[in-house]
Design a protein around this motif. Sequence first.
Motif, PDB file in Angstrom:
ATOM      1  N   UNK A   1      -7.469  -5.420   0.567  1.00  0.00           N
ATOM      2  CA  UNK A   1      -6.735  -6.698   0.585  1.00  0.00           C
ATOM      3  C   UNK A   1      -5.778  -6.837   1.753  1.00  0.00           C
ATOM      4  N   UNK A   2      -5.439  -5.721   2.393  1.00  0.00           N
ATOM      5  CA  UNK A   2      -4.458  -5.765   3.477  1.00  0.00           C
ATOM      6  C   UNK A   2      -3.028  -5.694   2.987  1.00  0.00           C
TER       7      UNK A   2
ATOM      8  N   UNK B   1      -3.691   6.923  -4.694  1.00  0.00           N
ATOM      9  CA  UNK B   1      -5.075   6.516  -4.438  1.00  0.00           C
ATOM     10  C   UNK B   1      -5.287   5.039  -4.756  1.00  0.00           C
ATOM     11  N   UNK B   2      -4.654   4.583  -5.837  1.00  0.00           N
ATOM     12  CA  UNK B   2      -4.713   3.169  -6.231  1.00  0.00           C
ATOM     13  C   UNK B   2      -4.145   2.283  -5.121  1.00  0.00           C
ATOM     14  N   UNK B   3      -3.003   2.662  -4.580  1.00  0.00           N
ATOM     15  CA  UNK B   3      -2.360   1.894  -3.518  1.00  0.00           C
ATOM     16  C   UNK B   3      -3.225   1.854  -2.263  1.00  0.00           C
TER      17      UNK B   3
ATOM     18  N   UNK C   1     -15.385  -5.996  -7.303  1.00  0.00           N
ATOM     19  CA  UNK C   1     -15.143  -6.255  -8.726  1.00  0.00           C
ATOM     20  C   UNK C   1     -13.873  -5.551  -9.192  1.00  0.00           C
ATOM     21  N   UNK C   2     -13.667  -4.329  -8.744  1.00  0.00           N
ATOM     22  CA  UNK C   2     -12.462  -3.574  -9.120  1.00  0.00           C
ATOM     23  C   UNK C   2     -11.206  -4.306  -8.624  1.00  0.00           C
ATOM     24  N   UNK C   3     -11.240  -4.782  -7.392  1.00  0.00           N
ATOM     25  CA  UNK C   3     -10.104  -5.535  -6.841  1.00  0.00           C
ATOM     26  C   UNK C   3      -9.839  -6.783  -7.674  1.00  0.00           C
ATOM     27  N   UNK C   4     -10.904  -7.470  -8.058  1.00  0.00           N
ATOM     28  CA  UNK C   4     -10.761  -8.665  -8.889  1.00  0.00           C
ATOM     29  C   UNK C   4     -10.068  -8.335 -10.205  1.00  0.00           C
ATOM     30  N   UNK C   5     -10.481  -7.260 -10.845  1.00  0.00           N
ATOM     31  CA  UNK C   5      -9.882  -6.887 -12.124  1.00  0.00           C
ATOM     32  C   UNK C   5      -8.421  -6.463 -11.962  1.00  0.00           C
TER      33      UNK C   5
ATOM     34  N   UNK D   1      -0.297  -3.869  -0.071  1.00  0.00           N
ATOM     35  CA  UNK D   1      -0.123  -2.893  -1.148  1.00  0.00           C
ATOM     36  C   UNK D   1      -0.021  -3.674  -2.464  1.00  0.00           C
ATOM     37  N   UNK D   2      -0.278  -3.043  -3.618  1.00  0.00           N
ATOM     38  CA  UNK D   2      -0.112  -3.751  -4.892  1.00  0.00           C
ATOM     39  C   UNK D   2       1.291  -4.350  -5.052  1.00  0.00           C
ATOM     40  N   UNK D   3       2.302  -3.621  -4.594  1.00  0.00           N
ATOM     41  CA  UNK D   3       3.675  -4.113  -4.691  1.00  0.00           C
ATOM     42  C   UNK D   3       3.858  -5.361  -3.830  1.00  0.00           C
ATOM     43  N   UNK D   4       3.321  -5.343  -2.613  1.00  0.00           N
ATOM     44  CA  UNK D   4       3.436  -6.507  -1.725  1.00  0.00           C
ATOM     45  C   UNK D   4       2.674  -7.685  -2.316  1.00  0.00           C
ATOM     46  N   UNK D   5       1.504  -7.417  -2.887  1.00  0.00           N
ATOM     47  CA  UNK D   5       0.721  -8.490  -3.499  1.00  0.00           C
ATOM     48  C   UNK D   5       1.478  -9.115  -4.660  1.00  0.00           C
ATOM     49  N   UNK D   6       2.066  -8.273  -5.515  1.00  0.00           N
ATOM     50  CA  UNK D   6       2.803  -8.777  -6.677  1.00  0.00           C
ATOM     51  C   UNK D   6       3.991  -9.615  -6.253  1.00  0.00           C
ATOM     52  N   UNK D   7       4.606  -9.277  -5.134  1.00  0.00           N
ATOM     53  CA  UNK D   7       5.786 -10.023  -4.666  1.00  0.00           C
ATOM     54  C   UNK D   7       5.430 -11.421  -4.161  1.00  0.00           C
ATOM     55  N   UNK D   8       4.133 -11.663  -3.894  1.00  0.00           N
ATOM     56  CA  UNK D   8       3.708 -12.981  -3.412  1.00  0.00           C
ATOM     57  C   UNK D   8       3.486 -13.962  -4.556  1.00  0.00           C
ATOM     58  N   UNK D   9       3.481 -13.480  -5.787  1.00  0.00           N
ATOM     59  CA  UNK D   9       3.153 -14.340  -6.927  1.00  0.00           C
ATOM     60  C   UNK D   9       4.331 -15.228  -7.300  1.00  0.00           C
TER      61      UNK D   9
END
Length: 289
Positions: free
Chosen positions: A278-279, A269-271, A239-243, A281-289
């Motif tokens: 998810x495999x 800790x967030x990273x 749920x946290x990942x979803x949010x 990092x938040x930065x890598x995920x954001x770059x896929x959008x």
Amino acid sequence: MNNFPNISFKITEGSKSTGFDFIRVAEIFERIKKDPNHNPHQPHRISFFALLLVTEGEGEHQVDLKNYKIKKGSVLKIAKGQVNAFKDHTTYDGYLVIFTEDFVLKYFSKSSIEFISHLYNYHISDPLVENSSLNNFFLERITEEINSKNTYAQNEIVAKILELFLLKLERETYNSPLKTFNKKHQTLFIDFKNLVEENYTKTRNVKDYAESLNISTKHLNTIVRAITLNTAKHFIDNYVILEIKRVIFSSTISLKEVSYQNGFDEVTNFTKFFKKHTGLSPKEFKSTL
């Protein structure tokens, strides 16, 4: 219960979308020859959402270790994280519509997601819809769009066709009785789910939620595992990942602000938390959008 193989989303060759695919059932079994490591007849957990639409014949399909009889006109809804398996000796044909959580979060409206209960509340709804009057219209529209040579805004149009189908499917089945677990477990699970939604930024500790419900952590895990085939901790973290994904998709705030908004005191800790689940990092995920 957690030893089922995890199947990730893979698009078919030539697909124009990165988060949606539309596959003939017969083609799925052809894939077995190319990937002998995955046998869809064996129970496996999917990391995406799926709709099995039956256009002819009949057979069975297993969802969360329960067999469902399906036939022409059936829609079987399988949510991210559920365990399913194709049964042997099937005599039906149809289509498997698969789409990722990222596809949903990026293209569906938040209000629609809240209406389409099976996406995130599959634990308390019946996955089988029988004699749906919507299948033919949906298949015609989605096929027409996928085959269109004009690909302008195609992902957006495909998503809206799918979103509308799911909303109408929800309305068609709104009054269907639930056929799942005992009422006491259902009530406790819903209370747990509501507590997580209200307090996930304050605590991800199972013990805290168990204490709020006046039950032991062992009992809470028993209830959550019976309904979701996973632990309470797994449910909370998912749920946290979803949010987190929702915030990244829908706002322009910095990742540091995203981390604080979702209850993390340290960006490090967030990273680590996000990458573990998810495999990326938040930065890598954001770059896929």
